[in-house]
Design a protein around this motif. Structure first.
Motif, PDB file in Angstrom:
ATOM      1  N   THR B  57       0.833  -1.199   0.000  1.00  0.00           N
ATOM      2  CA  THR B  57       0.000   0.000   0.000  1.00  0.00           C
ATOM      3  C   THR B  57       0.870   1.252   0.000  1.00  0.00           C
ATOM      4  O   THR B  57       0.552   2.232  -0.677  1.00  0.00           O
ATOM      5  CB  THR B  57      -0.943  -0.015   1.212  1.00  0.00           C
ATOM      6  N   GLN B  96      -8.946   0.592  -1.593  1.00  0.00           N
ATOM      7  CA  GLN B  96      -9.273  -0.696  -0.987  1.00  0.00           C
ATOM      8  C   GLN B  96     -10.685  -0.660  -0.389  1.00  0.00           C
ATOM      9  O   GLN B  96     -11.428  -1.613  -0.472  1.00  0.00           O
ATOM     10  CB  GLN B  96      -8.246  -0.985   0.110  1.00  0.00           C
ATOM     11  N   ASP B 172      -5.787  -1.079  -5.266  1.00  0.00           N
ATOM     12  CA  ASP B 172      -5.305  -1.616  -4.000  1.00  0.00           C
ATOM     13  C   ASP B 172      -6.266  -2.675  -3.498  1.00  0.00           C
ATOM     14  O   ASP B 172      -7.354  -2.358  -3.035  1.00  0.00           O
ATOM     15  CB  ASP B 172      -5.147  -0.498  -2.971  1.00  0.00           C
ATOM     16  N   GLU B 173      -5.890  -3.909  -3.603  1.00  0.00           N
ATOM     17  CA  GLU B 173      -6.731  -5.047  -3.238  1.00  0.00           C
ATOM     18  C   GLU B 173      -8.169  -4.810  -3.676  1.00  0.00           C
ATOM     19  O   GLU B 173      -9.073  -4.768  -2.861  1.00  0.00           O
ATOM     20  CB  GLU B 173      -6.669  -5.276  -1.729  1.00  0.00           C
TER      21      GLU B 173
HETATM   22 MG   LIG Z   1      -2.358  -2.605   2.094  1.00  0.00          MG
END
Ligand SMILES: [Mg+2]
Ligand SMILES: Nc1ncnc2c1ncn2[C@@H]1O[C@H](COP(=O)(O)OP(=O)(O)OP(=O)(O)O)[C@@H](O)[C@H]1O
Lengths: 296, 373
Positions: B57, B96, B172-173
């Motif tokens: 991240t 995310q 991000d994810e």
């Molecule tokens: Mg992360």
């Protein structure tokens, strides 16, 4: 049955503490002044049965309301109260929003302390706090002394007994009611929303107006009503800090009751004030409900 | 027409779209990224893979501009972006947590970035419609984020970050919150979108299967370092370290000492067991400590001794039935265990190997990789 009881409790509460007193005041406002105790006529005498009830109702009239509409003093008092309430609500918002914003952005471990500080003034009596403002604002007061000492001014400023003093008093007194709802709205705001806004091309300033402000709107509305509603009927602050030219309906009400001992006119003033306030109160309720629905 | 293989990283004339040059990031005392250098090329689908807290991240946030770089430089299309604020970078990020604006409708969320560019209304509307169609959200345009499902929300976040047609999209994810089936669907959707739009994607994921599926290249990270950057096949077949071999997929790792022999090595790895013969390009000095990593699907299991360079005798102690394949856990003489995988071509009842059976495991000399300590 249980549901019925659960619903009945708050309604009984409202009935006892709001509706019954209101009906009594309404009744007095429809009566006439009399040299008696209590100082108005007619009195309800249930011993005379139906006849007594009929004469009682036939003696009630709208005289006092007609009187209020003919004397310009009352209109001016209402309008001036409204104006003072609106201006001081906006001032409170201008002072309260940055404070709430700063609190919500403060490190997490500081926040309980900051909240505590906002609520702390409530620990001393409201009257004492207003009196101490007299000590600060008067011509020989702390503020003037300091300004004179620093050479900012040559002659003491006349703040006491002006509308300015009333604004200061109201803003000071009601500031926590503005800060708390705004703070609670801002605290819930997810930091990543602001990052997302910046990522999509907003400057910090634009992100504030497009994200932070709208998302704290419900807090702002709640805070404004919480300040506006009590401010419009405010009595202590204008009578202690304001001058003879600060006309507010709360003061008029007080004088009708205690100086003139004209309970019926005073009650009529109160009834109209309530009618004026019903509109913002209903709007306030609606806002709260909408917010609850949005969250639920 | 022969399709050219997409591999700009092998071409020295290609200019990378992103270049990390000796980037270090510290938070107070703690160093999250250590002197990291990395090139990512245009139209790549680049995956950052690694355990929690390894700095994935942080890398994304430095690219998007939310974290300052402690030392080193990041270049985007040759320009040092260290001093450029997030709102001026041609980079968009899909968060995310999605970070959808709750007070705006799906339509307005997608239009948000476009409106900041002072384009005219019709253009904005056309672009939003296009994004809605791409992410199949047209029906939900008027809803607020809390009125749609998790998967739809995730697609709104994707549409919003794609709308400005950024040079670089950071994810991000993105699929962390979705169930397996939806995740697989969305992975293919993402690849499809990437193909259609030609955007460069950098994706962060915990899930190695996801990285293998979508990525053109994978960077495996560990505590702020890049351990290996390579295509999914290379990462899987030729991991450069025990860490990578162990992190990606299932693997048997045997420890031993290498002795050069022919064009490979012979590894002494256990008392009473024949040495492993393995081909390798690395040169080992005699007696050098090494690891041998071999994937279970490259290990066969037989009742009769097979004709292979490496065979060991053992007993089946466990069978994990996974539907299409079964994994056999075999205990070798001396207590070592080895996993072997077989495709279940026959129905359950017809299979000949079962618990407690004496069996032979075997693999060729090119089945595994020999790794230095
Ligand atoms: Mg992360
Ligand atoms: N603002 C910060 N202050 C201090 N340390 C931080 C900060 N942000 C991240 N870190 C630390 O930096 C390291 C890398 O964090 P990062 O968020 O990049 O991990 P990650 O690889 O994304 O992990 P995950 O897979 O769990 O999301 C972690 O050890 C984390 O504790």
């Amino acid at each position: 049955m249980r549901r019925f009881v659960l619903i009945a409790v708050p309604y009984l509460w409202l009935l006892a503490l709001f509706l019954v007193p209101f009906l009594i005041v309404l009744k007095i406002s429809l009566s006439d002044v009399a040299l008696a105790r209590p100082p108005y006529m007619p009195q309800l005498d249930l011993t005379q049965g139906l006849d007594g009830l009929l004469t009682f109702f036939s003696d009630l009239d709208f005289e006092n309301f007609v009187f209020l509409s003919t004397d310009s003093l009352y209109w001016q008092a209402y309008l001036s109260s409204l104006q003072i309430a609106v201006v001081s609500t906006l001032l409170t918002l201008c002072v309260g929003y940055p404070i709430a914003y700063g609190m919500a952005r403060a490190p997490r471990e500081w926040r309980p302390t900051l909240l505590m500080l906002v609520i702390l003034p409530f620990w001393t009596s409201f009257l004492i706090r207003v009196y101490s403002w007299m000590g600060i604002l008067s011509t020989e007061g702390v503020l003037n002394q300091v300004l004179l000492f620093l050479g900012v001014i040559d002659t003491p400023l006349q703040i006491m007994n002006t509308k300015t003093a009333v604004y200061i008093g109201i803003v000071y007194t009601y500031l926590p009611f503005m800060i708390l709802p705004i703070y609670s709205a801002l605290e819930k705001l997810d930091e990543s929303l602001l990052e997302a806004a910046e990522d999509l091309g907003c400057s910090r300033m634009e992100a504030f107006w497009l994200i932070t402000w709208p998302l704290s709107r419900n807090g702002i509305i709640a805070g404004c009503f919480l300040v506006f509603i009590p401010a419009i009927g405010e009595f202590v602050i204008p009578s202690l800090l304001g001058g003879s030219d600060t006309l507010m309906i709360g003061k008029v009400l007080w004088e009708e009751f205690f100086s003139n001992r004209d309970w019926p006119v005073a009650s009529a003033v109160a009834v109209i004030l309530l009618l004026i306030l019903i509109i913002p109160i209903v709007l306030f309720q609606r806002n709260e409900q909408k917010q609850r629905e949005a969250e639920g | 027409m022969a399709q050219t293989v997409f591999a700009p990283w092998t071409d020295p004339d290609q200019k990378p779209i992103i270049e990390f040059r000796n980037v270090t990031k510290t938070f107070g005392e703690f160093t999250a990224i250590h002197d990291l250098s990395l090139n990512i090329y245009e139209r790549e689908f680049f995956a950052l893979l690694g355990p929690s807290g390894c700095g994935k991240t942080t890398m994304m946030r430095m690219l998007a501009g939310f974290e300052t770089i402690s030392s080193g430089h990041i270049f985007l299309s040759g320009q040092d972006i260290g001093a450029i604020p997030p709102n001026k970078r041609p980079v968009n990020m899909m968060f995310q947590s999605y970070a959808l604006f709750p007070h705006l409708s799906v339509w307005e969320n997608i239009a948000f970035g476009l409106k900041r560019e002072s384009r005219d209304r019709d253009q904005i509307a056309a672009r939003v419609e296009e994004m809605l169609r791409l992410t199949r959200l047209t029906k939900f345009a008027k809803r607020k984020p809390h009125q749609i499902s998790g998967g739809q929300r995730q697609r709104v976040a994707l549409a919003r970050s794609l709308a400005k047609a950024p040079k670089l999209l950071l994810l991000d994810e993105p699929l962390g919150a979705l169930d397996r089936k939806l995740r697989e669907e969305t992975q293919f959707e993402l690849m499809d979108i990437q193909e259609k739009t030609g955007t460069t994607f950098v994706i962060v994921t915990h899930d190695q299967e996801e990285a293998m599926t979508v990525a053109s290249r994978i960077a495996v990270m560990d505590e702020g370092h890049l351990v290996q950057v390579a295509t999914p096949a290379e990462i899987y077949e030729a991991p450069n370290s025990v860490y990578v071999a162990d992190f990606i997929g299932d693997v048997n790792i045997l420890q031993g000492r290498a002795t050069p022999q022919g064009d490979g090595v012979s590894i002494d790895w256990a008392e009473g067991q024949p040495p492993i013969r393995a081909a390798t390009d690395t040169t080992f000095s005699p007696g050098q400590a090494c690891h041998f990593a071999v994937r279970p699907e490259k290990v066969t299991i037989d009742v009769e001794r097979p004709d292979r360079p490496n065979t060991f005798r053992g007993k089946v102690i466990d069978i994990a039935y996974l539907g299409n394949i079964s994994t056999y856990h075999v205990e070798l003489a001396g207590g070592h265990r080895m996993k072997a995988q077989m495709v279940n071509a026959r129905r359950l009842a017809n299979r000949q190997i079962t618990w407690e059976d004496e069996v032979w495991v075997g693999f060729t000399d090119t089945a595994g990789v020999v790794l230095e300590e």
